[in-house]
Each structure stands twice: as C-alpha cells, then as structure tokens.
Design a protein around this motif. Structure first.
Motif, PDB file in Angstrom:
ATOM      1  N   ALA A 205       0.841  -1.197   0.000  1.00 49.00           N
ATOM      2  CA  ALA A 205       0.000   0.000   0.000  1.00 49.00           C
ATOM      3  C   ALA A 205       0.873   1.243   0.000  1.00 49.00           C
ATOM      4  N   CYS A 206       0.302   2.345  -0.451  1.00 51.61           N
ATOM      5  CA  CYS A 206       0.937   3.657  -0.334  1.00 51.61           C
ATOM      6  C   CYS A 206       0.435   4.331   0.938  1.00 51.61           C
ATOM      7  N   ALA A 207       1.296   5.142   1.524  1.00 47.66           N
ATOM      8  CA  ALA A 207       0.918   5.894   2.712  1.00 47.66           C
ATOM      9  C   ALA A 207      -0.261   6.818   2.400  1.00 47.66           C
ATOM     10  N   HIS A 212       1.798   8.263  -5.724  1.00 44.96           N
ATOM     11  CA  HIS A 212       2.783   7.639  -6.615  1.00 44.96           C
ATOM     12  C   HIS A 212       2.891   6.148  -6.284  1.00 44.96           C
ATOM     13  N   SER A 213       2.178   5.322  -7.030  1.00 43.14           N
ATOM     14  CA  SER A 213       2.113   3.895  -6.709  1.00 43.14           C
ATOM     15  C   SER A 213       2.899   3.009  -7.665  1.00 43.14           C
ATOM     16  N   MET A 232      -2.603  -6.108  -3.117  1.00 44.22           N
ATOM     17  CA  MET A 232      -2.289  -4.731  -3.484  1.00 44.22           C
ATOM     18  C   MET A 232      -3.463  -3.823  -3.122  1.00 44.22           C
ATOM     19  N   LEU A 233      -3.195  -2.804  -2.304  1.00 45.03           N
ATOM     20  CA  LEU A 233      -4.241  -1.865  -1.894  1.00 45.03           C
ATOM     21  C   LEU A 233      -4.061  -0.484  -2.503  1.00 45.03           C
ATOM     22  N   GLY A 234      -2.986  -0.269  -3.268  1.00 40.24           N
ATOM     23  CA  GLY A 234      -2.887   0.903  -4.120  1.00 40.24           C
ATOM     24  C   GLY A 234      -2.523   2.201  -3.423  1.00 40.24           C
ATOM     25  N   PRO A 235      -2.758   3.326  -4.135  1.00 45.55           N
ATOM     26  CA  PRO A 235      -2.313   4.637  -3.648  1.00 45.55           C
ATOM     27  C   PRO A 235      -3.216   5.193  -2.549  1.00 45.55           C
ATOM     28  N   ALA A 236      -2.613   6.070  -1.723  1.00 46.37           N
ATOM     29  CA  ALA A 236      -3.338   6.899  -0.753  1.00 46.37           C
ATOM     30  C   ALA A 236      -4.326   6.093   0.087  1.00 46.37           C
TER      31      ALA A 236
END
Length: 341
Positions: A205-207, A212-213, A232-236
């Motif tokens: 995950a992205c924070a 930007h993933s 995968m949980l992706g961006p933001a």
C-alpha cells in the motif's frame, strides 16, 4: 465499384495459413491497434485483403512484422524498424542506420547511458505514440522480467520524463501521464506464477496522501513472477483502512510506500507495526517494511525495517514469507530479517 467499370481480375488464392489481424496480434504479443497503426503509418500491412476489406496476413507478412517487433524491442523507432523490415523482405540487408539509436534534439529526454530499449520507450513517449509505448513495455517485461525491465528500462525513462518536466515548466506533463498510465497497465498484464508458499499475502500500500504507486506496482509484478501471494491496496490508503487490512489478513510482511517526506507518517508506521492479529493465545505481528525515499535512511521501532531497492526488497520479503509460520508451530512471533540494499 462504379457501374460499367471493368472488374478486377481475382488475385491468387490466399494461403491456408493466412491469419486475421487479431490472431497475428496474439501471436506477436502486440495489440491489434498497434498493427493497424503500423500498417497505416509505415505501409507494412498485408500484401492483400479479402473481400470486404478484411486483413489477412500471410506467413511472409508475419515474418516482416516479427522483424519489425525485434527492431522496436531494441529501441529502434517504428518508422526505421519498418523500413529495415521491408528492406530485408525485399532482399536487402535490413540494416538499421546507427543514427536511429541515439536520439537528440530539443525534445529528447535526458537519459544518459541506458539500454536501447529505454531509448525506444522514451522516443515513443515523447511522440505520444500510445501503441508503440504499450508494445515496448510489454516486450521489455516479457523479455527481461519485471525486475530488470523496471530497473533498466521503465524507471530510467520515468525519471527522465520527470527531469524534463521539471526543467520545462508545464510542458511534458502529458508525456508523464501517458507513460505512467501505460506502465501501470503493463505491470498488471503478466499472469502471476503458481503460488509457491501457502502463506497470507504480502500487503502492499501507499501511505495516506501518497499517489505515486508505480514502484509498488512493480514490486507486485515481481512478487507475482516469483509465485509470492500479494494483496495490493494501491495509492493513498487511509490510515484506518491500512490498520484494518493488517488485522484482517495477518500478513507476514506489509510494505508501505512513501515517495515524499510529507506523506511518510512515522507515527502510523509504528502503530501498524504494533498491531497484533490472530486468536488469543496465538497472536502474531507483521513486519512492516518501509519503502520509498520519503522515509529517509534511518528508521527505528520494533518490527520496522527499511527496504532499499526492488531487487534487495524482494529478497527480504521472500525470506519473511518462506520462514516457518509461528502460528503453525506455537512459537512466538518471528522477527523480520534485515532489510539491506
């Protein structure tokens, strides 16, 4: 045909092996749109059509396309690749002029010493040639694998686009968007290998606030190639969603990406690393692996480790996933391995 016009004499019958555009595209690993674009722009289409203007590609037509694909995968611009392929089919040398592999001019990206495939991808992106970008990305991933394709072709091109954009005001933003969109799609297309480990998936995950993933999408593709399970949980990803996902899945490892120092939430990282999951009496913890330049070089805290680079990060994750499951043996939580570059 106008009334009274003489009829064209029928051409020779098509060989039995003549294929449709869709079949040729599947055989070569490119999109039908790319083949039609090449035919329209570079006259490298089939020698003839059936009635109704349906394209039918003979073995000789396909051989020309295969040669063109080989040239473009080496970084040759499609126009020069088509010229060389047509020349070779006509009995010529099929040699590509050396100048075509060293792009220049005011629109060239600042690449430095890179692979020819990287130069070809950069040229296609600057031209906004979406079919060529798609083809070059798919070819690089198929031939080099996700790790080498990312490190030696994709990442250098993305960085060069970013540098060009930073030095040219609002110009080239469209190039970055086109390239990022197609990179994301290309990284998701390869089918993962059969799973090698019966373990909970690695959570990526992205924070919160981090859009930007692409780097963790490259990590997901590389893990899938190795048969490692991925979630995968992706961006933001919001902070509470990240905490809940760790509680629900109990991963051996969770990777949290931060491109910028403004999105790297150290308090959140420590909180996630402290989450205990599983039934009472068999509680476990995840190793939280912090990836991306936003975190800085140093981190501290129980079960917090820093990843440096795709290749070394894969080794760390594989070691964690392949370790004996403490829940199966009744042992205490396993400590994560060192995360070095």
């Amino acid at each position: 045909m106008p009334p009274g016009a003489p009829e064209e004499p029928p051409g020779p019958p098509l060989p039995a092996a003549a294929l449709s555009t869709g079949a040729v595209a599947r055989r070569l690993g490119v999109s039908p749109t790319t083949l039609r674009s090449w035919e329209r722009r570079y006259a490298i289409g089939p020698a003839r059509r059936e009635s109704g203007r349906h394209r039918r590609w003979t073995p000789a037509d396909i051989a020309r396309l295969e040669l063109m694909c080989r040239f473009t995968a080496q970084g040759v611009p499609p126009s020069e690749a088509a010229r060389a392929a047509l020349d070779a089919a006509a009995g010529g040398s099929g040699v590509v002029r050396p100048v075509t592999v060293t792009p220049g001019g005011p629109t060239a990206l600042p690449l430095g010493e890179v692979r020819a495939e990287c130069r070809g991808l950069a040229r296609a992106a600057v031209r906004l040639d979406a079919p060529a970008v798609e083809h070059l990305l798919d070819t690089a991933l198929a031939q080099l694998g996700p790790v080498m394709a990312w490190e030696e072709v994709i990442a250098p091109t993305l960085h060069a686009v970013g540098r060009k954009w930073a030095s040219a005001g609002e110009r080239y933003v469209e190039v970055e968007h086109l390239l990022s969109w197609h990179v994301s799609g290309a990284l998701r297309r390869p089918r993962p290998a059969p799973r090698r480990y019966e373990a909970p998936p690695v959570l990526l995950a992205c924070a919160p606030g981090e859009q930007h993933s692409l780097p963790i999408e490259a990590l997901a593709a590389a893990l899938g190639e190795r048969g490692l399970p991925v979630l995968m949980l992706g961006p933001a990803l919001p902070a509470e969603a990240l905490r809940e996902a760790v509680r629900r899945t109990g991963p051996r490892a969770a990777v949290l990406w931060a491109q910028s120092g403004t999105t790297a939430e150290h308090a959140l990282a420590r909180a996630v690393a402290g989450i205990a999951w599983g039934p009472h009496g068999a509680r476990g913890h995840s190793a939280l692996l912090l990836a991306g330049p936003g975190w800085g070089a140093a981190t501290s805290g129980p079960r917090l480790e820093r990843l440096f680079g795709l290749r070394s990060g894969l080794a760390v994750i594989e070691r964690l996933v392949s370790a004996p499951d403490p829940r199966a043996s009744g042992a205490g939580p396993a400590a994560p391995g060192a995360c070095g570059s």
